[in-house]
Structures are given as structure tokens and as C-alpha cells.
Scaffold this motif. Structure first.
Motif, mmCIF file in Angstrom:
data_model
loop_
_atom_site.group_PDB
_atom_site.id
_atom_site.type_symbol
_atom_site.label_atom_id
_atom_site.label_comp_id
_atom_site.label_asym_id
_atom_site.label_seq_id
_atom_site.Cartn_x
_atom_site.Cartn_y
_atom_site.Cartn_z
ATOM 1 N N VAL A 111 0.835 -1.203 0.000
ATOM 2 C CA VAL A 111 0.000 0.000 0.000
ATOM 3 C C VAL A 111 0.869 1.252 0.000
ATOM 4 O O VAL A 111 0.557 2.249 -0.669
ATOM 5 C CB VAL A 111 -0.951 -0.009 1.207
ATOM 6 C CG1 VAL A 111 -1.755 1.283 1.290
ATOM 7 C CG2 VAL A 111 -1.900 -1.208 1.131
ATOM 8 N N ALA A 112 1.980 1.219 0.751
ATOM 9 C CA ALA A 112 2.887 2.370 0.786
ATOM 10 C C ALA A 112 3.482 2.642 -0.592
ATOM 11 O O ALA A 112 3.617 3.805 -1.011
ATOM 12 C CB ALA A 112 3.991 2.133 1.817
ATOM 13 N N ARG B 82 6.121 5.063 4.151
ATOM 14 C CA ARG B 82 6.149 3.895 5.028
ATOM 15 C C ARG B 82 4.813 3.829 5.748
ATOM 16 O O ARG B 82 4.224 4.863 6.085
ATOM 17 C CB ARG B 82 7.287 3.975 6.042
ATOM 18 C CG ARG B 82 8.664 3.714 5.441
ATOM 19 C CD ARG B 82 9.546 2.982 6.428
ATOM 20 N NE ARG B 82 8.955 1.703 6.809
ATOM 21 C CZ ARG B 82 9.320 1.008 7.892
ATOM 22 N NH1 ARG B 82 10.251 1.481 8.692
ATOM 23 N NH2 ARG B 82 8.753 -0.144 8.166
ATOM 24 N N LEU B 83 4.332 2.611 5.986
ATOM 25 C CA LEU B 83 3.023 2.433 6.591
ATOM 26 C C LEU B 83 3.088 1.357 7.660
ATOM 27 O O LEU B 83 3.761 0.328 7.500
ATOM 28 C CB LEU B 83 1.991 2.055 5.514
ATOM 29 C CG LEU B 83 0.521 2.027 5.939
ATOM 30 C CD1 LEU B 83 -0.357 2.553 4.816
ATOM 31 C CD2 LEU B 83 0.086 0.628 6.315
ATOM 32 N N ALA B 84 2.390 1.617 8.768
ATOM 33 C CA ALA B 84 2.283 0.644 9.855
ATOM 34 C C ALA B 84 0.867 0.714 10.415
ATOM 35 O O ALA B 84 0.279 1.792 10.498
ATOM 36 C CB ALA B 84 3.311 0.935 10.957
ATOM 37 N N SER C 130 3.754 7.603 6.794
ATOM 38 C CA SER C 130 4.704 8.710 6.912
ATOM 39 C C SER C 130 5.612 8.752 5.691
ATOM 40 O O SER C 130 5.745 7.770 4.951
ATOM 41 C CB SER C 130 5.566 8.538 8.178
ATOM 42 O OG SER C 130 6.339 7.349 8.092
ATOM 43 N N ALA C 131 6.210 9.923 5.489
ATOM 44 C CA ALA C 131 7.233 10.057 4.453
ATOM 45 C C ALA C 131 8.492 9.334 4.922
ATOM 46 O O ALA C 131 9.002 9.591 6.013
ATOM 47 C CB ALA C 131 7.524 11.528 4.184
ATOM 48 N N PRO D 117 11.038 7.636 9.409
ATOM 49 C CA PRO D 117 11.269 6.275 8.904
ATOM 50 C C PRO D 117 10.694 5.175 9.789
ATOM 51 O O PRO D 117 10.754 4.001 9.416
ATOM 52 C CB PRO D 117 12.800 6.190 8.861
ATOM 53 C CG PRO D 117 13.258 7.105 9.946
ATOM 54 C CD PRO D 117 12.255 8.229 9.997
ATOM 55 N N ASP D 118 10.155 5.524 10.943
ATOM 56 C CA ASP D 118 9.713 4.508 11.901
ATOM 57 C C ASP D 118 8.280 4.769 12.370
ATOM 58 O O ASP D 118 8.058 5.060 13.555
ATOM 59 C CB ASP D 118 10.661 4.472 13.101
ATOM 60 C CG ASP D 118 11.000 5.863 13.626
ATOM 61 O OD1 ASP D 118 10.411 6.845 13.121
ATOM 62 O OD2 ASP D 118 11.834 5.964 14.536
#
Length: 589
Positions: free
Chosen positions: A147-148, A309-311, A558-559, A564-565
Motif C-alpha cells: 500500500v505504501a 512507510r506504513l504501519a 509517513s514520508a 522512517p519509523d
């Protein structure tokens, strides 16, 4: 020789046959091209029809390249997805909604219109991506990464319906063996519209004949007062009515005053008020001035097109209800309080690292300060065992005091319909409906306190206070009304500037969508979980929440080169909810 002649004759006959079949092949190719051209209806014939529906002013604004946002609906299934069955299900449900079987074209006046297609190629819209092995598909975090990556994919062509569905069979996580990723252009509708359509396409797992239950909230009920026939009671009623009229007039004046105040915050944000430069919102040019993150962003890429980035994490909705009942708030208040605590912890850890960098990064002046710190510890008779803890506490206090001074706000997406929550699809399609289909969204500016309270529930109370201010001032309704007014007056560029300026002046975007209270299925496949995402937003951090069958899915995107986390932010939200729940339960003891 005989064989050669036979081969030659055979080759000649084969060549002759190809020549004979060539007109037929060309005819088939022309027929195929005509069928493809039939998908895109002849503009000279179709755009002059009076029954064509124009895009809404806000929907037309999303066609601008700078505001070409895409909404994602990620659905996890219990069983593997039968691709042909899913196509047939969507053909019988999704395509019956006119916007999903139409393309966008502009008429001679430059107005964007919905043009229905005679034929929709479902094979081009619903498909399984190629080139992905089973091992890659089953890897943990594959769906999040997919998805990211899709969030930065090229825009969809306007010569086709503005949606598509990616089917991922063999995935893992959240008890789902398959996922469907719906990608939709934002001009189709906002989250409430799209989710209402998705739920209208599903059925209850326990009762396949029924659609999911939809609970609308936020409606205002009016009660008609009956006047008694008795004269004395009638006089008393008239007196009460006069008092009531004065009260209503005062309430109306108060409401108009609140609307004036509600315009102040968005306009101030539009003109000059902006958030602090932090790791969440670096300074222009990628620098970290003012405590921002010292990152080097990829050259030539705007914030919308930078790698993501996706969580995501799953929470218990009952835990959030325990907290909101303890303070008299809403689930959305608890959500914002959790995010407040998470951002405070994330920023504090970042500034703590700045105050205590690794030894190889320590400058001469920093080493001199450390020597002075050791001398002070010696004067205070602090031994070596306590010296490290003393320094850590001092640095933590410095980091916490630095975080308190920051201005971190979110652009909070708000549904401006008279009834909140999901709606029945037929009611949204009616002309003049108060819960109409489309982009009926405004935004409010919510400021996080970023304070460390001894009682975790105080953070929720602060969110309730700020939320009540936003509701009283009706900021979301003002921004929606103002943006629509500008677009209707032919000033869509100013409406676009209003939206983009608010995004760039704040630190993050937050959205919360309600879901069904019972398990549902699409076709004959039960749905395990779902969550929404909006891509190409000009912010480095976006947080979404979706409820479903007593659970809440929290999504952080997030970008990649700035934050990054994102999994840390989700974990900090989980920790904050646990602390709030324990504090709420202790009140009942």
C-alpha cells in the motif's frame, strides 16, 4: 527434392493462408479498438447531453495535479479471493453506482462532467499483480509495504473509471489469508461516501440476506410544542413561549458569534500561524532548523510523491469506551489523546538523542559541558552509580520542557453532513438529500497539548476541551462552506490554496471513520479487518482510524525520509491507551 518441394509448397500455402487471414486479423483488431473507443464515449456527442451530471466544486478541485488525492480501502478476507467471483460481485454492486462506471471529461465551457461508459473492462480494473512470489506475498508487513508503494504510483488515466482493485492472495497477518486494495480517486467521494458504498455492497455474515447495520450520529431532533386548550394553561404556555423565543434568539446570536470565532483559527493558519519545525514537520528545503529533522530529501520529488512507510495496529474498542466513559468524552477524544501522548513521547525521545548523542558525534563544547556536569555531581556528593541516572533525568526534563514549547497541530478531517457516520446509499443518491454523496468534508485545526500529566486521563480531558471548542466554533463547516463558495464563484485556485496552505502550515493529518458493528462479507468471503488511507497528501505524517466489530485499526503513514519509523508511533499509541484504561479502571475501585 520431393520433400523440399513439399516443404516449400507447405510454406507457400502457409504464407498465402496468412495473407488471406490478414484482413480478418486487421478487422478483429479494428473491432477491438472500436470496443476500447466505445468505453470512452464520443465527447462531441455525449457532453452536449443535458442529463450529464457535473462534478461538485470540491470534486473538480481534486482534479488539479497538486490536489490529485487518492483514497485506499484495504480489506482483509478470511479466505482466498476468487477473482472472477469478485469481478461479478463488483459488477452487480459497485458498477451500479454511476460514478464508478463513468469517466471524467470537460465540456466546451471547461466544466468537468461525469460521462457514463457503454462498456467497462473489469479485467483492467480488478486484477492480481504479477511478478510477486508466494514467499514475498506471505512475508510479514507485505500488505503495508504494498500500500505504501501504491501510494506513490502514477495517477490513474482519465480515459477510464477512476478506481481499481488489487487482489493479493496468500497474505499473512491479522488472520487474513487475502487482501483487496481498492484505489479510488478522491473526486469520486469522501471517506463516508466510499465506505457507505462498500458496505452497501456487502452482507452480514450471520444473515446473508441483510446489509450491515448503520448507525447515524450527530442528528438534531426538533420537538413541536402542543398548546393546551385550557385558557390559564394557554397563558402560561404563551409566557413560556416568549421566554423560549428570547432564549432561541440569544442562542442564535451565540451560534453566529461562534461561527465568527470558528473562522478565526483556519484563517489565521492560512495567513501566518504555522507549526514549529520539528522531526514531524521539517523546515522548507529539508533542513532541520528550529529542532527539525536533518534529512536530505530525494531531489525533484514533492512531499506528495516521496516514498512512504506504513504501519497499522489493532486496538480494542471496548478499552477506548472505558476511557471515554470515565471522562465523559467520545471515542474520537480518546483517539486524539492517545495520539497526543504518542507524539509527545516520540518528540521527547528525538530531543533526548540530540541532547545525548553517541560519543563519536560529541563535539568539543559538548565534552566540556559533560566535564562541568561531572564536577557539579562531585560537588553535590553524587556517586558514580547515581551520576548516570542524575544526568538522564536532567536531560529528560530538558527534552520534555523543549517539547512543551512546540506548536504541533493537526488538520482534522470532519464530515459536514447533518447526520454523522455512515449512511444508507439510496438516501445519499437522492437529489437534495441532507446526507448527499460526494466530498462533504471540511477541516478543523486541533492543537496537541504535548504535556506530561501525572494522571493520563488529564490528557483525555484536554482533548475533550479542545474538541468541544472545535464543535462550538464549527470550524469544519466554515472551511467546507468557504471552499465551496470560492469554487462556485470561479475561484477554485483560491479554494485549492486554502486547503494546501492549511496542510503545509500544520504537522499532520488525522481522520476517523466508523464501521459496521457486526461481521460482514463481500460475495461469500467474510471480511476480517479493514482500514482506510489517503495518499498524495502534502504532509509527512497521516494517521487514520477505522472501527469494525469491536476492534479499531490504527494506521500511520509517513514520508520515509522524514519519519522512517511509523511503527513507533503506533506502539506509543497502544501504550498510551493501556495507561489510560488502567487509570479509568482505578476510578471505579
Amino acid at each position: 527434392m520431393m520433400m523440399e518441394k513439399q516443404l516449400g509448397a507447405g510454406a507457400a500455402s502457409s504464407w498465402e493462408q496468412q495473407q488471406l487471414n490478414l484482413p480478418r486479423l486487421q478487422t478483429k483488431q479494428k473491432q477491438k479498438q472500436k470496443q476500447q473507443q466505445q468505453q470512452v464515449v464520443d465527447s462531441s456527442q455525449s457532453l452536449d447531453q443535458p442529463d450529464l451530471e457535473p462534478l461538485t466544486p470540491i470534486g473538480s478541485m481534486f482534479l488539479n495535479p497538486e490536489m490529485e488525492f487518492y483514497g485506499f480501502c484495504v480489506i482483509g478476507f478470511q479466505n482466498l479471493v476468487d477473482l472472477e467471483e469478485l469481478k461479478q460481485t463488483l459488477r452487480n454492486t459497485l458498477l451500479k453506482q454511476k460514478y464508478f462506471s463513468s469517466i471524467v471529461k470537460k465540456n466546451k465551457r471547461g466544466a468537468a462532467m461525469w460521462v457514463p461508459l457503454r462498456h467497462v473492462d473489469m479485467d483492467a480494473l480488478v486484477f492480481e499483480p504479477s511478478g510477486i512470489s508466494e514467499a514475498e506475498m506471505a512475508a510479514p508487513g507485505f500488505v503495508d509495504n504494498y500500500v505504501a508503494d501504491l501510494a506513490t504510483a502514477p495517477p490513474l488515466s482519465l480515459t477510464r473509471p477512476l478506481w481499481e482493485c488489487h487482489v493479493l492472495n496468500g497474505t499473512s497477518g491479522s488472520n487474513a489469508t487475502a487482501h483487496a486494495v481498492f484505489r479510488m480517486h478522491h473526486c469520486l467521494g469522501d471517506g463516508i461516501s466510499v465506505m457507505s458504498l462498500v458496505f452497501a455492497s456487502t452482507r452480514q455474515t450471520a444473515n446473508p440476506e441483510k446489509q450491515p447495520s448503520i448507525r447515524a450520529t450527530g442528528g438534531r431532533k426538533s420537538k413541536k410544542q402542543e398548546i393546551p386548550h385550557d385558557d390559564q394553561k394557554h397563558q402560561q404556555q404563551q409566557q413560556q413561549q416568549r421566554i423560549f423565543t428570547c432564549s432561541v434568539s440569544g442562542n442564535k446570536l451565540f451560534a453566529w458569534w461562534n461561527r465568527v470565532l470558528g473562522a478565526a483559527t483556519p484563517l489565521a493558519t492560512l495567513i501566518w500561524v504555522k507549526d514549529s519545525n520539528t522531526v514531524l514537520r521539517p523546515a522548507a528545503g529539508g533542513g532541520g532548523g528550529g529542532g527539525g529533522s536533518n534529512v536530505i530529501l530525494p531531489a525533484g520529488l514533492s512531499l506528495q510523491r516521496q516514498p512512504k512507510r506504513l504501519a497499522h495496529a489493532t486496538l480494542n474498542l471496548d478499552d477506548m469506551r472505558v476511557v471515554k466513559n470515565a471522562v465523559g468524552g467520545t471515542v474520537n477524544d480518546v483517539f486524539l489523546a492517545m495520539l497526543d501522548a504518542s507524539l509527545h513521547r516520540y518528540l521527547q525521545n528525538h530531543y533526548h538523542k540530540e541532547l545525548h548523542p553517541p560519543d563519536h558525534m560529541v563535539s568539543g563544547s559538548a565534552k566540556k559541558q559533560e566535564t562541568q556536569h561531572n564536577i557539579m555531581c562531585h560537588k553535590l556528593s553524587i556517586d558514580d552509580d547515581r551520576r548516570e541516572n542524575y544526568g538522564g533525568v536532567c536531560q529528560a526534563k530538558k527534552a520534555s520542557s523543549k517539547v512543551k514549547k512546540l506548536r504541533v497541530r493537526t488538520a482534522l478531517m470532519e464530515n459536514t453532513r447533518e447526520l454523522g457516520g455512515l449512511q444508507e446509499l439510496p438516501a445519499m443518491m437522492e437529489k437534495g438529500s441532507k446526507v448527499r454523496w460526494g466530498n462533504c468534508i471540511g477541516f478543523s485545526v486541533f492543537q496537541f497539548s504535548l504535556k506530561c500529566f501525572s494522571d493520563p486521563l488529564d490528557l483525555v480531558r484536554a482533548a475533550v476541551k479542545e474538541g468541544n471548542r472545535i464543535k462550538a466554533f464549527r470550524e469544519g463547516h466554515f472551511t467546507f462552506w468557504f471552499g465551496t463558495l470560492l469554487s462556485q464563484c470561479g475561484l477554485s485556485h483560491l479554494s485549492k490554496t486554502l486547503f494546501l496552505r492549511t496542510m503545509t502550515q500544520t504537522s499532520l493529518l488525522v481522520s476517523n471513520l466508523p464501521g459496521p458493528v457486526e461481521q460482514i462479507m463481500l460475495g461469500n468471503n467474510p471480511i476480517v479487518h479493514m482500514f482506510p488511507v489517503v495518499a498524495r497528501i502534502p504532509q509527512s505524517l497521516c494517521v487514520y482510524m477505522q472501527s469494525y466489530v469491536g476492534k479499531v485499526t490504527l494506521v500511520v503513514m509517513s514520508a520515509k525520509h522524514i519519519i522512517p519509523d511509523p511503527e513507533k508511533i503506533t506502539q506509543y499509541c497502544i501504550d498510551a491507551l493501556e495507561e489510560m484504561k488502567l487509570a479509568a479502571l482505578s476510578l471505579k475501585v
